[in-house]
Scaffold this motif. Structure first.
Motif, PDB file in Angstrom:
ATOM      1  N   ILE A  72       0.838  -1.211   0.000  1.00  0.00           N
ATOM      2  CA  ILE A  72       0.000   0.000   0.000  1.00  0.00           C
ATOM      3  C   ILE A  72       0.869   1.255   0.000  1.00  0.00           C
ATOM      4  N   LEU A  73       1.876   1.281   0.844  1.00  0.00           N
ATOM      5  CA  LEU A  73       2.733   2.466   0.929  1.00  0.00           C
ATOM      6  C   LEU A  73       3.554   2.645  -0.345  1.00  0.00           C
ATOM      7  N   ASP A  74       4.024   1.531  -0.927  1.00  0.00           N
ATOM      8  CA  ASP A  74       4.757   1.616  -2.186  1.00  0.00           C
ATOM      9  C   ASP A  74       3.862   2.152  -3.303  1.00  0.00           C
ATOM     10  N   ASP A  75       2.614   1.659  -3.344  1.00  0.00           N
ATOM     11  CA  ASP A  75       1.678   2.127  -4.369  1.00  0.00           C
ATOM     12  C   ASP A  75       1.405   3.624  -4.207  1.00  0.00           C
ATOM     13  N   LEU A  76       1.266   4.061  -2.949  1.00  0.00           N
ATOM     14  CA  LEU A  76       1.007   5.477  -2.699  1.00  0.00           C
ATOM     15  C   LEU A  76       2.187   6.335  -3.142  1.00  0.00           C
ATOM     16  N   ARG A  77       3.415   5.880  -2.820  1.00  0.00           N
ATOM     17  CA  ARG A  77       4.600   6.633  -3.226  1.00  0.00           C
ATOM     18  C   ARG A  77       4.726   6.680  -4.746  1.00  0.00           C
ATOM     19  N   GLU A  78       4.425   5.555  -5.385  1.00  0.00           N
ATOM     20  CA  GLU A  78       4.501   5.510  -6.840  1.00  0.00           C
ATOM     21  C   GLU A  78       3.496   6.483  -7.456  1.00  0.00           C
ATOM     22  N   ALA A  79       2.293   6.519  -6.900  1.00  0.00           N
ATOM     23  CA  ALA A  79       1.278   7.448  -7.401  1.00  0.00           C
ATOM     24  C   ALA A  79       1.731   8.889  -7.209  1.00  0.00           C
ATOM     25  N   ASP A  80       2.285   9.186  -6.030  1.00  0.00           N
ATOM     26  CA  ASP A  80       2.771  10.536  -5.766  1.00  0.00           C
ATOM     27  C   ASP A  80       3.898  10.911  -6.734  1.00  0.00           C
ATOM     28  N   ALA A  81       4.806   9.929  -6.969  1.00  0.00           N
ATOM     29  CA  ALA A  81       5.938  10.193  -7.861  1.00  0.00           C
ATOM     30  C   ALA A  81       5.456  10.456  -9.281  1.00  0.00           C
ATOM     31  N   ALA A  82       4.474   9.667  -9.718  1.00  0.00           N
ATOM     32  CA  ALA A  82       3.944   9.846 -11.068  1.00  0.00           C
ATOM     33  C   ALA A  82       3.266  11.209 -11.202  1.00  0.00           C
ATOM     34  N   ALA A  83       2.508  11.593 -10.157  1.00  0.00           N
ATOM     35  CA  ALA A  83       1.796  12.869 -10.206  1.00  0.00           C
ATOM     36  C   ALA A  83       2.753  14.049 -10.207  1.00  0.00           C
ATOM     37  N   GLY A  84       3.872  13.887  -9.512  1.00  0.00           N
ATOM     38  CA  GLY A  84       4.804  15.013  -9.413  1.00  0.00           C
ATOM     39  C   GLY A  84       6.044  14.854 -10.255  1.00  0.00           C
ATOM     40  N   ALA A  85       5.998  13.936 -11.231  1.00  0.00           N
ATOM     41  CA  ALA A  85       7.196  13.626 -12.020  1.00  0.00           C
ATOM     42  C   ALA A  85       7.751  14.844 -12.739  1.00  0.00           C
ATOM     43  N   THR A  86       6.839  15.719 -13.185  1.00  0.00           N
ATOM     44  CA  THR A  86       7.312  16.858 -13.978  1.00  0.00           C
ATOM     45  C   THR A  86       7.989  17.921 -13.129  1.00  0.00           C
ATOM     46  N   THR A  87       7.763  17.866 -11.818  1.00  0.00           N
ATOM     47  CA  THR A  87       8.351  18.902 -10.958  1.00  0.00           C
ATOM     48  C   THR A  87       9.305  18.327  -9.924  1.00  0.00           C
ATOM     49  N   ALA A  88       9.558  16.997 -10.013  1.00  0.00           N
ATOM     50  CA  ALA A  88      10.432  16.358  -9.029  1.00  0.00           C
ATOM     51  C   ALA A  88      11.837  16.942  -9.123  1.00  0.00           C
ATOM     52  N   THR A  89      12.417  17.292  -7.993  1.00  0.00           N
ATOM     53  CA  THR A  89      13.763  17.833  -7.967  1.00  0.00           C
ATOM     54  C   THR A  89      14.612  17.048  -6.991  1.00  0.00           C
ATOM     55  N   ALA A  90      15.910  17.137  -7.186  1.00  0.00           N
ATOM     56  CA  ALA A  90      16.848  16.483  -6.281  1.00  0.00           C
ATOM     57  C   ALA A  90      17.081  17.407  -5.100  1.00  0.00           C
ATOM     58  N   ARG A  91      16.701  16.954  -3.902  1.00  0.00           N
ATOM     59  CA  ARG A  91      16.898  17.778  -2.725  1.00  0.00           C
ATOM     60  C   ARG A  91      17.027  16.889  -1.495  1.00  0.00           C
ATOM     61  N   GLY A  92      17.615  17.436  -0.438  1.00  0.00           N
ATOM     62  CA  GLY A  92      17.738  16.727   0.826  1.00  0.00           C
ATOM     63  C   GLY A  92      19.065  16.009   0.960  1.00  0.00           C
ATOM     64  N   ARG A  93      19.243  15.328   2.107  1.00  0.00           N
ATOM     65  CA  ARG A  93      20.491  14.611   2.382  1.00  0.00           C
ATOM     66  C   ARG A  93      20.510  13.293   1.630  1.00  0.00           C
ATOM     67  N   LEU A  94      21.626  13.003   0.973  1.00  0.00           N
ATOM     68  CA  LEU A  94      21.799  11.767   0.213  1.00  0.00           C
ATOM     69  C   LEU A  94      22.959  10.992   0.824  1.00  0.00           C
ATOM     70  N   ARG A  95      22.633   9.860   1.458  1.00  0.00           N
ATOM     71  CA  ARG A  95      23.658   9.046   2.126  1.00  0.00           C
ATOM     72  C   ARG A  95      24.159   7.980   1.158  1.00  0.00           C
ATOM     73  N   ILE A  96      25.463   7.971   0.919  1.00  0.00           N
ATOM     74  CA  ILE A  96      26.078   7.077  -0.061  1.00  0.00           C
ATOM     75  C   ILE A  96      27.189   6.274   0.604  1.00  0.00           C
ATOM     76  N   ASN A  97      27.242   4.989   0.284  1.00  0.00           N
ATOM     77  CA  ASN A  97      28.340   4.127   0.712  1.00  0.00           C
ATOM     78  C   ASN A  97      29.108   3.676  -0.530  1.00  0.00           C
ATOM     79  N   ALA A  98      30.436   3.644  -0.441  1.00  0.00           N
ATOM     80  CA  ALA A  98      31.244   3.218  -1.576  1.00  0.00           C
ATOM     81  C   ALA A  98      32.533   2.573  -1.075  1.00  0.00           C
ATOM     82  N   PRO A  99      33.169   1.721  -1.905  1.00  0.00           N
ATOM     83  CA  PRO A  99      34.448   1.119  -1.516  1.00  0.00           C
ATOM     84  C   PRO A  99      35.517   2.187  -1.312  1.00  0.00           C
ATOM     85  N   LEU A 100      36.422   1.908  -0.399  1.00  0.00           N
ATOM     86  CA  LEU A 100      37.391   2.917   0.040  1.00  0.00           C
ATOM     87  C   LEU A 100      38.286   3.416  -1.102  1.00  0.00           C
ATOM     88  N   THR A 101      38.997   2.509  -1.751  1.00  0.00           N
ATOM     89  CA  THR A 101      39.952   2.934  -2.774  1.00  0.00           C
ATOM     90  C   THR A 101      39.249   3.542  -3.978  1.00  0.00           C
TER      91      THR A 101
END
Length: 302
Positions: A72-101
């Motif tokens: 249910i929550l995934d479906d709701l998020r997908e619907a929200d994403a589809a509705a706002g696809a044209t205005t979706a922007t990259a914002r907020g904290r983005l936590r990334i993990n990567a190999p050291l070297t």
């Protein structure tokens, strides 16, 4: 709205395994989540969680209800994403993990460019060769490197952003006094510097141009969880290493290291961007995945 908050609280607690961890991730209090889950159970007239002093576990009813809630929550998020696809922007904290070297050599120079392109994003970068649990440890995205076809299967989504190869090499100084090396089996007579996190352990695999294969068990003189340490030992004339081209490429081009057994080659590597869900991909994660794929599109990046 209360019913939705209750579902979100229930799912968050189950995924985190405790009210405390869930509260940290949701940036709320344990008391709020506890109250929301209790209200949900009261509304349903059934117990969803077994609670002890040490751990939480789902009841049989709770397990079935959890799966429905996630959908249910995934479906709701997908619907929200589809509705706002044209205005979706990259914002907020983005936590990334990567190999050291790889992170230090090839990702660190990219972060500044990404931040210029996406000024509303804050990057939180953790470098470690340990394979982290993205969901459990709260990462949005990970960069993972594995031999082609050997990325462990999971519920995570993986997009290949680049490929590489493993190179057998040593310094000219070491080779001047070393035994002949014409076949992988000859490695038994050589000093070897081994990477502890290599998926094959002390077994190094090679393929020949004629379709022959060789699986050699090495006895390392030095073993380390750092590819940089292997490289440093090889440059100090201490022995043979088996490392990715993204690490030793500049040394090979400069002649500081020499590729060995050119008629044999090691496994190819795939470099992946890995993230928890395809159903609802946030603007910041989508922007980073696309950015990394573009950054490594040129074959000369190594």
């Amino acid at each position: 709205m209360d019913a939705l908050r209750q579902l979100e609280a229930f799912v968050a607690v189950v995924r985190a395994g405790s009210y405390v961890k869930a509260a940290e991730r949701q940036e709320t209090s344990k008391a709020v989540l506890s109250r929301q889950v209790l209200e949900l159970e009261t509304r349903l007239g059934t117990r969803l969680l077994n609670r002890t002093t040490r751990r939480l576990s789902l009841t049989e009813t709770g397990a079935a209800y959890f799966e429905r809630c996630v959908q249910i929550l995934d479906d709701l998020r997908e619907a929200d994403a589809a509705a706002g696809a044209t205005t979706a922007t990259a914002r907020g904290r983005l936590r990334i993990n990567a190999p050291l070297t790889f992170g230090n050599l090839h990702l660190a120079p990219l972060w500044g460019e990404f931040l210029k392109l996406h000024p509303a994003v804050e990057l939180d970068i953790t470098l470690t060769d340990r394979v982290v649990d993205l969901v459990e440890e709260g990462f949005d995205l990970a960069v993972r490197i594995a031999p082609t076809g050997r990325l462990p299967s999971s519920s995570l989504v993986a997009r290949t952003i680049a490929d590489d190869r493993i190179v057998l090499c040593a310094s000219p100084g070491y080779l001047r006094g070393a035994p002949a090396l014409t076949h992988p089996a000859d490695l038994a007579a050589h000093a070897v510097m081994a990477y502890a996190w290599w998926s094959g352990g002390d077994s190094w695999q090679f393929s020949g141009a004629d379709g022959a294969t060789a699986d050699v068990t090495v006895r390392p003189r030095l073993r380390t969880n750092s590819g940089d340490t292997c490289r440093a030992a090889a440059l100090a004339d201490q022995g043979v290493i088996y490392q990715p081209a993204f690490l030793v490429g500049p040394d090979l081009r400069a002649g500081r290291l020499v590729e060995l057994l050119s008629d044999w080659h090691g496994p190819t590597l795939d470099i992946h961007a890995v993230y928890p869900s395809r159903t609802h991909l946030s603007g910041k994660v989508r922007a980073m995945v696309d950015f990394l794929a573009q950054a490594f599109v040129q074959p000369g990046w190594r």
